[in-house]
Design a protein around this motif. Structure first.
Motif, short mmCIF file in Angstrom:
data_model
loop_
_atom_site.label_atom_id
_atom_site.label_comp_id
_atom_site.label_asym_id
_atom_site.label_seq_id
_atom_site.Cartn_x
_atom_site.Cartn_y
_atom_site.Cartn_z
N GLY A 55 -23.83 -9.13 11.36
CA GLY A 55 -22.94 -9.15 12.25
C GLY A 55 -21.95 -8.07 12.19
N GLY A 56 -21.44 -7.69 10.88
CA GLY A 56 -20.57 -6.72 10.57
C GLY A 56 -21.26 -5.26 10.90
N PHE A 108 -20.61 -10.78 21.27
CA PHE A 108 -20.48 -11.06 19.55
C PHE A 108 -20.65 -12.82 19.42
N ALA A 143 -18.62 -1.29 18.33
CA ALA A 143 -17.14 -0.78 18.64
C ALA A 143 -17.19 0.87 18.82
N THR A 170 -23.65 -4.79 13.09
CA THR A 170 -24.03 -4.66 14.50
C THR A 170 -22.56 -4.30 15.19
N GLY A 171 -21.55 -4.97 14.69
CA GLY A 171 -20.36 -4.85 15.24
C GLY A 171 -19.73 -3.60 15.45
N ALA A 213 -16.39 -7.65 22.98
CA ALA A 213 -16.72 -8.12 21.81
C ALA A 213 -16.89 -9.74 21.79
N ILE A 243 -16.68 -13.04 12.60
CA ILE A 243 -17.49 -12.95 11.58
C ILE A 243 -16.95 -13.55 10.22
N THR A 248 -11.70 -7.90 17.20
CA THR A 248 -12.36 -9.13 17.33
C THR A 248 -13.69 -9.54 16.34
N VAL A 249 -14.38 -8.70 16.31
CA VAL A 249 -15.58 -8.76 15.32
C VAL A 249 -15.16 -9.33 13.98
N TYR A 289 -12.04 -4.04 19.65
CA TYR A 289 -13.46 -4.47 19.49
C TYR A 289 -13.59 -4.92 17.98
N ILE A 290 -13.06 -4.06 17.01
CA ILE A 290 -13.49 -4.31 15.57
C ILE A 290 -12.19 -5.36 15.20
#
Length: 288
Positions: A168-169, A147, A176, A171-172, A143, A216, A211-212, A208-209
């Motif tokens: 970004g959201g 990211f 994930a 894609t993230g 991430a 963002i 961190t994303v 991952y989520i």
């Protein structure tokens, strides 16, 4: 023994009774039977050392209640392994200083016992969160690297903070789910591992989520895209430092090496992506 050395031993003695209380408290809240036995065994070692020192000081110091409180909650939040390794490496730990009392056989033996026996016992502790550390590392590292680069590229390509956050959201979340699926298949294919594929996938996806979401957030609350980008990079650096500190303490590894590698990798990808975003916008002539 002169007063100066007696005062030092008194400090060591308080440290021993404090650590005895810490290990006893952690044992009382530990659910795993093996871990509980290990913690009680270390606590018994600490109280033995305390009584050896008492022969020289002749007093009964009270334990440091703040340290007991601190390490109790560190264990609750970050795990028993992190808490006890942080305690054992702290500056207040007096174990290495016993070796200086070469004229006292029992203190010399105490130094050898502290250095060897406790490390062996601590290595026996098994924690689920550490078993799945590889899955968390995978989620965080991917991430951060992917990211920081993606958001840096979006910054110049899109030039709109809300649009960058939205893109970004989406894609993230997709990334994930993809990473979680990959970790599930990877763990399932590994023979002889204690990790459960579904749980490994959950650890990877959640890491991952989270961190994303952190990366963002600046684009949601800050209108200026460059200011948001700068804030995002600072957050990325903070996450890298925080996680690698935890990992270094829990795994007894070098913080500087791990932090340096991940920071250089993430920021290098971000810089390259920023340039690519600028180049694509320049050559395609698309201006959003």
């Amino acid at each position: 023994m002169d007063n100066a050395n007696r005062k030092k031993l008194l400090k060591f003695q308080q440290n021993e009774i404090t650590e005895y209380r810490v290990y006893s408290t952690l044992a009382s809240i530990e659910k795993d039977e093996n871990n509980r036995k290990v913690l009680l065994s270390i606590a018994n070692e600490e109280i033995k050392h305390y009584h050896i020192l008492k022969k020289y000081t002749g007093v009964t110091p009270k334990p440091n209640r703040w340290r007991i409180f601190k390490y109790y909650w560190l264990a609750r939040i970050l795990g028993i392994t992190f808490a006890i390794k942080r305690m054992e490496s702290s500056e207040q730990n007096a174990h290495n200083n016993y070796a200086g009392y070469t004229g006292y056989a029992d203190l010399t033996e105490l130094a050898e016992a502290e250095e060897k026996h406790e490390k062996e016992l601590i290595s026996l502790i098994q924690e689920e969160r550490l078993e799945y550390m590889g899955s968390v590392v995978l989620g965080l590292n991917d991430a951060l690297v992917e990211f920081t680069g993606a958001l840096a590229g979006f910054t110049l390509a899109l030039n709109d903070s809300k649009l960058i956050a939205l893109t970004g959201g989406i894609t993230g979340i997709a990334a994930a789910l993809s990473m979680a699926s990959s970790e599930y298949l990877s763990t399932k294919s590994e023979a002889g591992k204690n990790k459960r594929p579904i749980k490994a996938a959950i650890y990877t996806g959640i890491a991952y989520i989270i961190t994303v979401a952190a990366l963002i957030a600046p684009f949601i609350f800050i209108g200026n895209v460059l200011a948001a980008l700068g804030t995002m990079l600072c957050i990325a650096l903070f996450i890298i430092a925080l996680f690698n500190y935890y990992y270094a303490v829990a795994r007894s590894e070098s913080f500087r090496k791990r932090f340096g590698e991940m920071a250089i990798l993430s920021f290098s990808v971000a810089a390259v992506s920023f340039v690519i975003g600028f180049a694509l916008k320049k050559f395609t002539g698309i201006d959003i």
